[in-house]
Design a protein around this motif. Structure first.
Motif, PDB file in Angstrom:
ATOM      1  N   PRO A 129       0.836  -1.202   0.000  1.00 62.57           N
ATOM      2  CA  PRO A 129       0.000   0.000   0.000  1.00 62.57           C
ATOM      3  C   PRO A 129       0.871   1.253   0.000  1.00 62.57           C
ATOM      4  O   PRO A 129       1.744   1.423   0.854  1.00 62.57           O
ATOM      5  CB  PRO A 129      -0.804  -0.127   1.299  1.00 62.57           C
ATOM      6  CG  PRO A 129       0.046  -0.987   2.188  1.00 62.57           C
ATOM      7  CD  PRO A 129       0.789  -1.925   1.297  1.00 62.57           C
ATOM      8  N   THR A 130       0.673   2.113  -0.985  1.00 62.86           N
ATOM      9  CA  THR A 130       1.441   3.356  -1.083  1.00 62.86           C
ATOM     10  C   THR A 130       0.517   4.485  -1.528  1.00 62.86           C
ATOM     11  O   THR A 130      -0.532   4.233  -2.127  1.00 62.86           O
ATOM     12  CB  THR A 130       2.587   3.236  -2.105  1.00 62.86           C
ATOM     13  OG1 THR A 130       2.039   2.871  -3.377  1.00 62.86           O
ATOM     14  CG2 THR A 130       3.609   2.204  -1.678  1.00 62.86           C
ATOM     15  N   ASP A 135      -1.489  12.468  -4.649  1.00 59.45           N
ATOM     16  CA  ASP A 135      -1.471  12.959  -3.271  1.00 59.45           C
ATOM     17  C   ASP A 135      -0.380  14.017  -3.090  1.00 59.45           C
ATOM     18  O   ASP A 135      -0.565  15.008  -2.367  1.00 59.45           O
ATOM     19  CB  ASP A 135      -1.225  11.805  -2.295  1.00 59.45           C
ATOM     20  CG  ASP A 135      -2.359  10.798  -2.276  1.00 59.45           C
ATOM     21  OD1 ASP A 135      -3.444  11.120  -2.791  1.00 59.45           O
ATOM     22  OD2 ASP A 135      -2.159   9.689  -1.755  1.00 59.45           O
ATOM     23  N   ARG A 136       0.744  13.810  -3.746  1.00 61.28           N
ATOM     24  CA  ARG A 136       1.839  14.778  -3.691  1.00 61.28           C
ATOM     25  C   ARG A 136       1.439  16.080  -4.389  1.00 61.28           C
ATOM     26  O   ARG A 136       1.764  17.172  -3.930  1.00 61.28           O
ATOM     27  CB  ARG A 136       3.084  14.174  -4.346  1.00 61.28           C
ATOM     28  CG  ARG A 136       4.376  14.862  -3.992  1.00 61.28           C
ATOM     29  CD  ARG A 136       5.572  14.093  -4.494  1.00 61.28           C
ATOM     30  NE  ARG A 136       5.605  12.749  -3.936  1.00 61.28           N
ATOM     31  CZ  ARG A 136       6.500  11.828  -4.280  1.00 61.28           C
ATOM     32  NH1 ARG A 136       7.422  12.100  -5.175  1.00 61.28           N
ATOM     33  NH2 ARG A 136       6.464  10.635  -3.722  1.00 61.28           N
ATOM     34  N   VAL A 137       0.745  15.930  -5.507  1.00 63.06           N
ATOM     35  CA  VAL A 137       0.261  17.103  -6.223  1.00 63.06           C
ATOM     36  C   VAL A 137      -0.706  17.895  -5.344  1.00 63.06           C
ATOM     37  O   VAL A 137      -0.629  19.128  -5.247  1.00 63.06           O
ATOM     38  CB  VAL A 137      -0.428  16.699  -7.544  1.00 63.06           C
ATOM     39  CG1 VAL A 137      -1.022  17.923  -8.242  1.00 63.06           C
ATOM     40  CG2 VAL A 137       0.560  15.988  -8.468  1.00 63.06           C
ATOM     41  N   LEU A 181       6.207   3.059  -7.856  1.00 60.08           N
ATOM     42  CA  LEU A 181       7.335   3.882  -8.268  1.00 60.08           C
ATOM     43  C   LEU A 181       8.262   4.155  -7.088  1.00 60.08           C
ATOM     44  O   LEU A 181       7.850   4.072  -5.931  1.00 60.08           O
ATOM     45  CB  LEU A 181       6.846   5.222  -8.816  1.00 60.08           C
ATOM     46  CG  LEU A 181       5.865   5.215  -9.984  1.00 60.08           C
ATOM     47  CD1 LEU A 181       5.416   6.649 -10.285  1.00 60.08           C
ATOM     48  CD2 LEU A 181       6.480   4.568 -11.218  1.00 60.08           C
ATOM     49  N   HIS A 182       9.494   4.535  -7.400  1.00 58.72           N
ATOM     50  CA  HIS A 182      10.396   5.004  -6.361  1.00 58.72           C
ATOM     51  C   HIS A 182       9.856   6.292  -5.747  1.00 58.72           C
ATOM     52  O   HIS A 182       9.863   6.469  -4.535  1.00 58.72           O
ATOM     53  CB  HIS A 182      11.790   5.249  -6.950  1.00 58.72           C
ATOM     54  CG  HIS A 182      12.792   5.752  -5.972  1.00 58.72           C
ATOM     55  ND1 HIS A 182      12.795   7.051  -5.490  1.00 58.72           N
ATOM     56  CD2 HIS A 182      13.844   5.137  -5.359  1.00 58.72           C
ATOM     57  CE1 HIS A 182      13.782   7.210  -4.631  1.00 58.72           C
ATOM     58  NE2 HIS A 182      14.448   6.069  -4.536  1.00 58.72           N
ATOM     59  N   GLY A 183       9.402   7.206  -6.605  1.00 63.58           N
ATOM     60  CA  GLY A 183       8.826   8.462  -6.135  1.00 63.58           C
ATOM     61  C   GLY A 183       9.737   9.656  -6.318  1.00 63.58           C
ATOM     62  O   GLY A 183       9.283  10.725  -6.715  1.00 63.58           O
ATOM     63  N   GLU A 184      11.038   9.486  -6.041  1.00 67.07           N
ATOM     64  CA  GLU A 184      12.002  10.571  -6.219  1.00 67.07           C
ATOM     65  C   GLU A 184      13.374  10.014  -6.613  1.00 67.07           C
ATOM     66  O   GLU A 184      14.365  10.198  -5.890  1.00 67.07           O
ATOM     67  CB  GLU A 184      12.134  11.409  -4.941  1.00 67.07           C
ATOM     68  CG  GLU A 184      10.900  12.215  -4.586  1.00 67.07           C
ATOM     69  CD  GLU A 184      11.105  13.105  -3.367  1.00 67.07           C
ATOM     70  OE1 GLU A 184      12.244  13.166  -2.843  1.00 67.07           O
ATOM     71  OE2 GLU A 184      10.140  13.744  -2.925  1.00 67.07           O
ATOM     72  N   CYS A 205       8.076   6.181  -2.019  1.00 69.82           N
ATOM     73  CA  CYS A 205       7.330   5.369  -2.992  1.00 69.82           C
ATOM     74  C   CYS A 205       5.891   5.866  -3.155  1.00 69.82           C
ATOM     75  O   CYS A 205       5.250   6.294  -2.199  1.00 69.82           O
ATOM     76  CB  CYS A 205       7.298   3.916  -2.559  1.00 69.82           C
ATOM     77  SG  CYS A 205       8.819   3.043  -2.936  1.00 69.82           S
ATOM     78  N   CYS A 206       5.418   5.768  -4.388  1.00 68.89           N
ATOM     79  CA  CYS A 206       4.037   6.108  -4.692  1.00 68.89           C
ATOM     80  C   CYS A 206       3.626   5.316  -5.924  1.00 68.89           C
ATOM     81  O   CYS A 206       4.423   4.537  -6.456  1.00 68.89           O
ATOM     82  CB  CYS A 206       3.884   7.616  -4.945  1.00 68.89           C
ATOM     83  SG  CYS A 206       4.849   8.246  -6.345  1.00 68.89           S
TER      84      CYS A 206
END
Length: 282
Positions: A129-130, A135-137, A181-184, A205-206
């Motif tokens: 679960p990520t 959500d970042r946006v 995804l890694h996310g960054e 992660c996302c």
């Protein structure tokens, strides 16, 4: 990490390592952000220290072990101790293998793209679960909309950022297959080692399209990533730039020289929108 916490964090990391039989007479600060990254000596362990209220270290340890088992290019936990989170004096501490840099100028674009593609392939085999990238946006949009949190942001810039985040966040969400995804995966989160490029900092992660990850890498990496949608990647680059720019205007942002960077990145964002011309609702 707050300056007032750094001394305690270093002491906590040394104490945790020493209690496990690792010699930690000295500590070198390698990176300081929301967490502290230390090289403990002479045991040569990399310690990551975060306030315990973050409560993300356990997720990162579990994910790192699962990705390593899947053959992904990720940094390894230190094999001399149990792979888990150690609690000391209000901090969460994890202990990792220290890798001496093997290439002073970072990974070559083709190697960078290959490592990221292999990471993504392994991530497709794992179900955790990520958050979603949107959500970042939304967090960035919330900062921009809150004048109390971003008091130095001018109204024209506030509209530009808000419209860009809203329009491009929606455009990216409507396109492309999504996965873990890694996310960054920016260059600061890729180690160049004698074992090849290895990713670190898995707590970001996302879920989203692989192009969202690629947007964090240097521009020439995308050309080497197999099957990347170059148009979507251009849109993701502008979106990621808008997110990072919004963070720099947060009154509580602790990024070094963050306000100057925020102004500089606003200029780059305008130039990118003028050049690539995505349809951003006004």
């Amino acid at each position: 990490m707050r300056v007032s916490e750094i001394t305690r964090a270093v002491a906590a990391a040394r104490s945790a390592a020493s209690s496990l039989g690792l010699a930690a007479e000295d500590a070198v600060v390698l990176h300081d952000s929301n967490k502290l990254t230390l090289r403990l000596l002479p045991c040569d362990v990399l310690a990551r220290v975060a306030p315990e209220e973050h409560r993300i270290a356990g997720f990162e340890v579990d994910l790192a072990r699962r990705l390593a088992a899947a053959g992904c290019p990720v940094a390894a936990l230190d094999p001399r101790v149990e792979p888990r989170v150690y609690a000391r004096d209000g901090f969460e501490i994890t202990l990792w293998t220290y890798y001496a840099p093997a290439a002073p100028h970072g990974a070559a674009p083709a190697d960078y793209a290959d490592a990221l593609a292999r990471l993504h392939a392994g991530m497709r085999t794992i179900d955790v679960p990520t958050p979603h990238f949107t959500d970042r946006v939304e967090h960035a949009r919330g900062l921009v909309a809150d004048r109390d949190r971003t008091p130095a942001l001018g109204e024209a810039d506030r509209r530009l950022l808000g419209d860009t985040l809203s329009g491009l966040g929606r455009a990216v969400a409507e396109r492309g297959a999504e996965q873990l995804l890694h996310g960054e995966p920016h260059p600061g989160n890729l180690l160049t080692t004698s074992d090849g490029p290895l990713f670190i900092d898995l707590e970001t992660c996302c879920r989203g399209p692989v192009e969202f990850d690629l947007a964090h890498a240097p521009d020439d990496v995308g050309a080497h990533y197999p099957g990347a949608d170059q148009e979507l990647l251009r849109t993701c680059r502008i979106l990621v730039s808008a997110i990072a720019t919004a963070w720099r205007w947060d009154r509580d942002d602790q990024f070094p020289d963050g306000r100057r960077l925020g102004a500089e990145w606003l200029g780059r964002l305008r130039a990118a929108l003028d050049r690539d011309g995505p349809d951003v609702p006004g």
